[in-house]
Motif scaffolding. Structure first.
Motif, PDB file in Angstrom:
ATOM      1  N   PHE A 126       0.915  -1.119  -0.055  1.00 52.42           N
ATOM      2  CA  PHE A 126      -0.005   0.135  -0.179  1.00 52.42           C
ATOM      3  C   PHE A 126       0.935   1.158   0.127  1.00 52.42           C
ATOM      4  O   PHE A 126       0.572   2.130  -0.600  1.00 52.42           O
ATOM      5  N   LEU A 138      -4.824  -0.483  -4.996  1.00 53.74           N
ATOM      6  CA  LEU A 138      -6.034   0.028  -4.547  1.00 53.74           C
ATOM      7  C   LEU A 138      -6.856  -1.271  -5.378  1.00 53.74           C
ATOM      8  O   LEU A 138      -7.952  -1.797  -4.736  1.00 53.74           O
ATOM      9  N   ARG A 195      -9.197  -4.375  -3.997  1.00 54.34           N
ATOM     10  CA  ARG A 195     -10.744  -4.395  -4.039  1.00 54.34           C
ATOM     11  C   ARG A 195     -11.165  -5.935  -4.531  1.00 54.34           C
ATOM     12  O   ARG A 195     -11.998  -6.509  -4.127  1.00 54.34           O
TER      13      ARG A 195
END
Length: 249
Positions: A121, A177, A181
């Motif tokens: 991240f 991201l 998801r």
């Protein structure tokens, strides 16, 4: 059978019955490798102002101070070695239980321990590039720098060379991201280790899994924001608890 042993057996049972298990890790998993939590007493943020040394503003306005900080941080991270917590997660992947590690850490220790599917991240401190022209540089050069060599400037355009980490004020990589998801939508179990859940958006991932009917195994010391959603909680260091979970598997 002791209560802690029952929890290990319960965790192993949840992992065996899972069809898509993810791991979410933070600074606590790397403390045993010699990298203190930046936010903890004695951590780097107790001695440096993060906005002054690790922000997009600082890169543009005070690159020397940024590199004074990076000389210490990069050297510390490069000297660290994976500990049994990192190795246990790699082992779970090898055994076919763990689909991916989502980490807030920048130390590359999951990859060095053998984990193949790692989503960073906040980027990784093992790569470097020019902030201006994006020319890539080798980590070894960063380790050879001294105070007289900083700030490190690009040989091509004389922009500031920086690590491939997400500085304050910058966005989490869109690819990270999107991949997260996709994985979270499929996940029925998340193993949280070494993170209190205070930093968004990573800290919200276990709640997403929980809200869609999944389970949460937490390995953390002390109070965290996950306590109310954890199905199984081990209040122990990750380097102690994760090898015991692997043993139970």
């Amino acid at each position: 059978m002791s209560n802690s042993e029952k929890l290990y057996q319960e965790a192993a049972g949840a992992i065996r019955s899972s069809e898509c298990m993810l791991a979410l890790t933070g600074a606590g998993i790397s403390v045993a490798s010699g990298i203190p939590d930046f936010r903890s007493p004695g951590g780097l943020w107790s001695r440096y102002d993060p906005q002054a040394v690790a922000s997009d503003w600082a890169l543009e306005n005070n690159p020397r101070q940024v590199w004074e900080f990076l000389l210490e941080a990069v050297g510390m991270i490069a000297a660290a070695k994976p500990n049994p917590a990192h190795e246990s997660l790699a082992r779970m992947e090898d055994m076919g239980y763990l689909k991916a590690v989502i980490t807030q850490n920048i130390d590359n220790l999951h990859q060095r321990a053998g984990s193949r599917k790692v989503i960073e991240f906040h980027g990784g401190a093992g790569t470097f590039y020019c902030h201006k022209c994006k020319k890539k540089y080798n980590q070894q050069k960063a380790l050879e720098l001294t105070r007289k060599d900083i700030p490190w400037l690009c040989s091509q355009c004389y922009g500031v060379v920086r690590p491939g980490v997400v500085f304050f004020g910058e966005q989490i990589p869109e690819q990270a991201l999107q991949e997260t998801r996709r994985l979270v939508l499929a996940a029925d179990l998340v193993l949280v280790a070494g993170t209190s859940g205070d930093v968004a958006p990573a800290g919200t991932l276990p709640r997403w899994v929980k809200e869609q009917g999944g389970r949460v195994i937490e390995v953390n010391l002390g109070r965290t924001s996950f306590q109310n959603i954890s199905d199984i909680r081990l209040d122990e260091p990750a380097e102690t608890a994760l090898p015991r979970i692997v043993e139970a598997l």
